[in-house]
Scaffold this motif. Sequence first.
Motif, mmCIF file in Angstrom:
data_model
loop_
_atom_site.group_PDB
_atom_site.id
_atom_site.type_symbol
_atom_site.label_atom_id
_atom_site.label_comp_id
_atom_site.label_asym_id
_atom_site.label_seq_id
_atom_site.Cartn_x
_atom_site.Cartn_y
_atom_site.Cartn_z
ATOM 1 N N GLU A 2 46.216 75.690 17.691
ATOM 2 C CA GLU A 2 45.509 74.518 18.381
ATOM 3 C C GLU A 2 46.702 73.330 18.336
ATOM 4 O O GLU A 2 47.280 72.789 17.495
ATOM 5 C CB GLU A 2 44.403 73.992 17.484
ATOM 6 N N GLY A 3 46.778 72.944 19.623
ATOM 7 C CA GLY A 3 47.649 71.868 19.938
ATOM 8 C C GLY A 3 47.517 70.497 19.074
ATOM 9 O O GLY A 3 48.125 69.593 18.835
ATOM 10 N N SER A 4 46.075 70.339 18.796
ATOM 11 C CA SER A 4 45.649 69.103 17.923
ATOM 12 C C SER A 4 46.284 68.950 16.855
ATOM 13 O O SER A 4 46.592 67.855 16.192
ATOM 14 C CB SER A 4 44.050 68.965 17.958
ATOM 15 N N ARG A 5 46.640 70.170 16.137
ATOM 16 C CA ARG A 5 47.213 70.141 14.733
ATOM 17 C C ARG A 5 48.577 69.245 14.986
ATOM 18 O O ARG A 5 49.044 68.510 14.051
ATOM 19 C CB ARG A 5 47.404 71.564 14.207
ATOM 20 N N ILE A 6 49.366 69.813 16.099
ATOM 21 C CA ILE A 6 50.642 69.246 16.343
ATOM 22 C C ILE A 6 50.484 67.562 16.426
ATOM 23 O O ILE A 6 51.212 66.801 15.847
ATOM 24 C CB ILE A 6 51.411 69.750 17.446
ATOM 25 N N ARG A 7 49.465 67.176 17.351
ATOM 26 C CA ARG A 7 49.202 65.884 17.615
ATOM 27 C C ARG A 7 48.812 65.097 16.271
ATOM 28 O O ARG A 7 49.480 63.998 16.041
ATOM 29 C CB ARG A 7 48.162 65.707 18.661
ATOM 30 N N ILE A 8 48.034 65.715 15.134
ATOM 31 C CA ILE A 8 47.873 64.940 14.184
ATOM 32 C C ILE A 8 48.866 64.719 13.107
ATOM 33 O O ILE A 8 48.898 63.728 12.613
ATOM 34 C CB ILE A 8 46.319 65.699 13.375
ATOM 35 N N LEU A 9 49.581 65.725 13.147
ATOM 36 C CA LEU A 9 50.773 65.755 12.243
ATOM 37 C C LEU A 9 51.659 64.710 12.952
ATOM 38 O O LEU A 9 52.316 64.065 12.247
ATOM 39 C CB LEU A 9 51.379 67.167 11.983
ATOM 40 N N ARG A 10 52.080 64.842 14.085
ATOM 41 C CA ARG A 10 53.007 63.925 14.534
ATOM 42 C C ARG A 10 52.573 62.551 14.576
ATOM 43 O O ARG A 10 53.427 61.789 14.083
ATOM 44 C CB ARG A 10 53.299 64.437 16.246
ATOM 45 N N THR A 11 51.480 62.117 14.889
ATOM 46 C CA THR A 11 51.144 60.789 14.924
ATOM 47 C C THR A 11 50.756 60.438 13.624
ATOM 48 O O THR A 11 51.062 59.159 13.060
ATOM 49 C CB THR A 11 49.837 60.576 15.722
ATOM 50 N N SER A 27 61.419 70.065 24.947
ATOM 51 C CA SER A 27 61.333 69.100 25.923
ATOM 52 C C SER A 27 59.848 68.465 25.510
ATOM 53 O O SER A 27 58.908 68.997 25.135
ATOM 54 C CB SER A 27 61.140 69.524 27.216
ATOM 55 N N LYS A 28 59.958 67.027 25.877
ATOM 56 C CA LYS A 28 58.608 66.172 25.932
ATOM 57 C C LYS A 28 57.401 66.735 26.595
ATOM 58 O O LYS A 28 56.184 67.058 26.139
ATOM 59 C CB LYS A 28 59.157 64.901 26.194
ATOM 60 N N SER A 29 57.827 67.085 27.760
ATOM 61 C CA SER A 29 56.721 67.779 28.561
ATOM 62 C C SER A 29 56.228 69.185 28.121
ATOM 63 O O SER A 29 54.815 69.417 27.980
ATOM 64 C CB SER A 29 57.227 68.053 29.908
ATOM 65 N N TYR A 30 56.916 70.038 27.445
ATOM 66 C CA TYR A 30 56.544 71.186 27.012
ATOM 67 C C TYR A 30 55.700 70.698 25.535
ATOM 68 O O TYR A 30 54.729 71.430 25.051
ATOM 69 C CB TYR A 30 57.451 72.039 26.359
ATOM 70 N N LEU A 31 55.996 69.657 24.659
ATOM 71 C CA LEU A 31 55.362 69.323 23.529
ATOM 72 C C LEU A 31 53.949 68.899 24.128
ATOM 73 O O LEU A 31 52.854 69.220 23.368
ATOM 74 C CB LEU A 31 55.971 68.249 22.707
ATOM 75 N N SER A 32 53.938 68.106 25.208
ATOM 76 C CA SER A 32 52.552 67.557 25.546
ATOM 77 C C SER A 32 51.776 68.703 26.019
ATOM 78 O O SER A 32 50.437 68.811 25.938
ATOM 79 C CB SER A 32 52.875 66.603 26.996
ATOM 80 N N ILE A 33 52.230 69.612 26.656
ATOM 81 C CA ILE A 33 51.309 70.790 27.247
ATOM 82 C C ILE A 33 50.934 71.637 26.051
ATOM 83 O O ILE A 33 49.660 71.987 25.946
ATOM 84 C CB ILE A 33 52.375 71.941 28.157
ATOM 85 N N GLU A 35 50.172 70.153 23.003
ATOM 86 C CA GLU A 35 49.321 69.350 22.256
ATOM 87 C C GLU A 35 47.903 69.262 23.278
ATOM 88 O O GLU A 35 46.904 69.325 22.578
ATOM 89 C CB GLU A 35 49.785 67.828 22.084
ATOM 90 N N ARG A 36 47.903 69.373 24.472
ATOM 91 C CA ARG A 36 46.853 69.315 25.299
ATOM 92 C C ARG A 36 46.237 70.851 25.468
ATOM 93 O O ARG A 36 45.269 71.147 26.003
ATOM 94 C CB ARG A 36 47.295 68.761 26.652
ATOM 95 N N GLU A 37 46.940 71.845 24.698
ATOM 96 C CA GLU A 37 46.569 73.315 24.833
ATOM 97 C C GLU A 37 46.385 73.984 25.977
ATOM 98 O O GLU A 37 45.873 74.897 26.508
ATOM 99 C CB GLU A 37 45.022 73.351 24.028
ATOM 100 N N ILE A 38 47.254 73.347 26.989
ATOM 101 C CA ILE A 38 47.450 73.959 28.141
ATOM 102 C C ILE A 38 48.224 75.388 27.991
ATOM 103 O O ILE A 38 47.823 76.499 28.450
ATOM 104 C CB ILE A 38 48.373 73.268 29.260
ATOM 105 N N GLN A 39 49.204 75.398 27.006
ATOM 106 C CA GLN A 39 49.907 76.483 26.762
ATOM 107 C C GLN A 39 49.499 76.574 25.053
ATOM 108 O O GLN A 39 49.823 75.713 24.685
ATOM 109 C CB GLN A 39 51.370 76.177 26.626
ATOM 110 N N LYS A 40 48.846 77.776 24.812
ATOM 111 C CA LYS A 40 48.394 78.244 23.498
ATOM 112 C C LYS A 40 49.284 79.238 22.556
ATOM 113 O O LYS A 40 48.846 79.247 21.626
ATOM 114 C CB LYS A 40 46.999 78.410 23.267
ATOM 115 N N ASN A 41 50.404 79.616 23.205
ATOM 116 C CA ASN A 41 51.025 80.946 22.420
ATOM 117 C C ASN A 41 52.510 80.437 22.489
ATOM 118 O O ASN A 41 53.127 81.234 23.422
ATOM 119 C CB ASN A 41 50.611 82.207 23.128
#
Length: 110
Positions: A2-11, A27-33, A35-41
């Motif tokens: 879950e990308g939200s875990r990354i966002r919660i820990l990061r923020t 990359s910042k763009s891949y981290l964003s992808i 976090e937004r769960e566009i890429q889940k694996n």
Amino acid sequence: MEGSRIRILRTGQGLSLNKLSAMTGISKSYLSILEREIQKNPSIIVIEKLAEALNVDVDVLIKGRGRYEAESDGTGIVKLQLEFSEKNMEPEKYKRVKELLEILNETESR
């Protein structure tokens, strides 16, 4: 993952996407992808880099549980919220845990 875990820990640790990108070499763009769960694996290498930078076990990112290390004020509460997510417990138990976390957060901010 879950990308939200990354966002919660990061923020929760006061990190921007730029800072986490610099710490991990991802990359910042891949981290964003992620976090937004566009890429889940993401690859295990990416997960390991994130876990190291965020000071958590790989299990925290993959399963939402594992070892937590507080690095700054308030992150302990954020990480507890991660481990006690609503979808993993009965509604009444979730309500009680949430109330406890709110009390702990009030106590910590005094």
